[in-house]
Write an enzyme that holds these catalytic residues in place. Structure first.
Site, PDB file in Angstrom:
ATOM      1  N   ASP A   1       0.883  -1.161   0.000  1.00 43.64           N
ATOM      2  CA  ASP A   1       0.000   0.000   0.000  1.00 43.64           C
ATOM      3  C   ASP A   1       0.919   1.209   0.000  1.00 43.64           C
ATOM      4  O   ASP A   1       1.767   1.351   0.905  1.00 43.64           O
ATOM      5  CB  ASP A   1      -0.857   0.030   1.267  1.00 43.64           C
ATOM      6  CG  ASP A   1      -2.002  -0.958   1.246  1.00 43.64           C
ATOM      7  OD1 ASP A   1      -2.033  -1.824   0.356  1.00 43.64           O
ATOM      8  OD2 ASP A   1      -2.859  -0.880   2.157  1.00 43.64           O
TER       9      ASP A   1
ATOM     10  N   HIS B   1       4.611  -7.535  -0.160  1.00 44.57           N
ATOM     11  CA  HIS B   1       4.196  -8.777  -0.812  1.00 44.57           C
ATOM     12  C   HIS B   1       4.888  -8.912  -2.176  1.00 44.57           C
ATOM     13  O   HIS B   1       5.330  -7.918  -2.762  1.00 44.57           O
ATOM     14  CB  HIS B   1       2.680  -8.787  -0.975  1.00 44.57           C
ATOM     15  CG  HIS B   1       1.943  -8.733   0.333  1.00 44.57           C
ATOM     16  ND1 HIS B   1       1.274  -9.812   0.865  1.00 44.57           N
ATOM     17  CD2 HIS B   1       1.793  -7.718   1.232  1.00 44.57           C
ATOM     18  CE1 HIS B   1       0.739  -9.469   2.031  1.00 44.57           C
ATOM     19  NE2 HIS B   1       1.032  -8.199   2.272  1.00 44.57           N
TER      20      HIS B   1
ATOM     21  N   SER C   1       8.365   3.767   4.696  1.00 39.40           N
ATOM     22  CA  SER C   1       9.584   3.597   3.924  1.00 39.40           C
ATOM     23  C   SER C   1       9.276   3.584   2.445  1.00 39.40           C
ATOM     24  O   SER C   1       8.268   4.120   2.004  1.00 39.40           O
ATOM     25  CB  SER C   1      10.305   2.317   4.357  1.00 39.40           C
ATOM     26  OG  SER C   1      11.634   2.330   3.913  1.00 39.40           O
TER      27      SER C   1
END
Length: 263
Positions: free
Chosen positions: A86, A142, A226
């Site tokens: 995200d 992911h 990050s």
């Protein structure tokens, strides 16, 4: 007053001792009293998780929260590349033959970012994509593709801000920060997933076991906001027409497609 404090806590640069103290606070039981206000200020989505924000014992546990299994559908196209996080897509562009990329008007070196000449060669004239995670984002990473891990390595020691201001005014943050790099081979060619720390030397934790990656499978997590940089081998990536910058995106949403080089 609370919001500036959180921004100072999460987004600003830090040295060895400030990093240690902030990390210790975020993992302490005392920090749980800050969880509800942090969730409210950063407008975290309660519907994405199974538990109440008040159930998190520390701020650190909130940062590395997991989501409901159906919260992030994964694009099913066999040759699609999906977002690993995200995030906000901050920049997309070509990797020059000199290994340079231009981000927010600053020149970065993919050679320096990867720190490995034998790996570098295949990405020259390829494509890069930068995805920035703010403190409000879900922090688990992911796999963007189906593939096999061919190499994984760690570089850098300290971490500086990697938000849009850090990218614009920082000193080679994407190439100097602490980072964990995973290279994977797909049936179309290679991609590299560069996980760049923004705060705390050990803010990136690898969770994936084994060498085989499935699209959408968890690979690692950031303790704090990050950046992930995706690098694509020359000629294998075609960006989806709906993608622009800056653009909010979620795990599993389509970034583009992979193709045989030269097709």
């Amino acid at each position: 007053m609370i919001q500036p404090f959180y921004r100072l806590l999460i987004e600003l640069t830090n040295g060895r001792w400030t990093s240690f103290l902030l990390k210790r606070f975020a993992r302490s039981k005392v920090s749980r009293f800050a969880v509800p206000s942090f969730a409210r200020i950063y407008q975290l989505n309660q519907e994405d998780i199974e538990n109440s924000f008040r159930d998190f014992p520390t701020l650190h546990d909130l940062f590395i929260r997991k989501l409901r299994k159906d919260a992030r559908p994964i694009d099913k196209d066999s040759n699609s590349v999906v977002s690993p996080v995200d995030a906000v897509i901050e920049d997309i562009g070509p990797i020059k033959k000199t290994s340079e990329i231009v981000v927010k008007g600053k020149i970065y070196s993919i050679d320096e970012m990867l720190g490995n000449r034998s790996v570098l060669e295949k990405y020259l004239n390829g494509t890069y994509m930068i995805l920035y995670l703010s403190p409000s984002h879900y922090h688990r990473i992911h796999s963007p593709v189906d593939g096999t891990i061919t190499k994984q390595w760690t570089l850098g020691r300290k971490s500086y801000p990697v938000n849009k201001w850090g990218l614009k005014y920082g000193v080679r943050t994407l190439a100097k920060n602490y980072r964990v790099i995973t290279e994977a081979e797909t049936e179309f060619g290679h991609i590299a997933v560069v996980k760049v720390g923004a705060m705390f030397v050990n803010s990136i934790e690898t969770t994936h076991k084994g060498s085989r990656l499935e699209k959408g499978e968890e690979m690692a997590y950031f303790s704090f906001g990050s950046t992930v940089v995706l690098l694509f081998e020359k000629g294998i990536f075609e960006m989806d027409s709906a993608i622009h910058t800056p653009k909010e995106i979620k795990v599993g949403e389509k970034l583009g497609t992979l193709q045989k080089s030269g097709t």
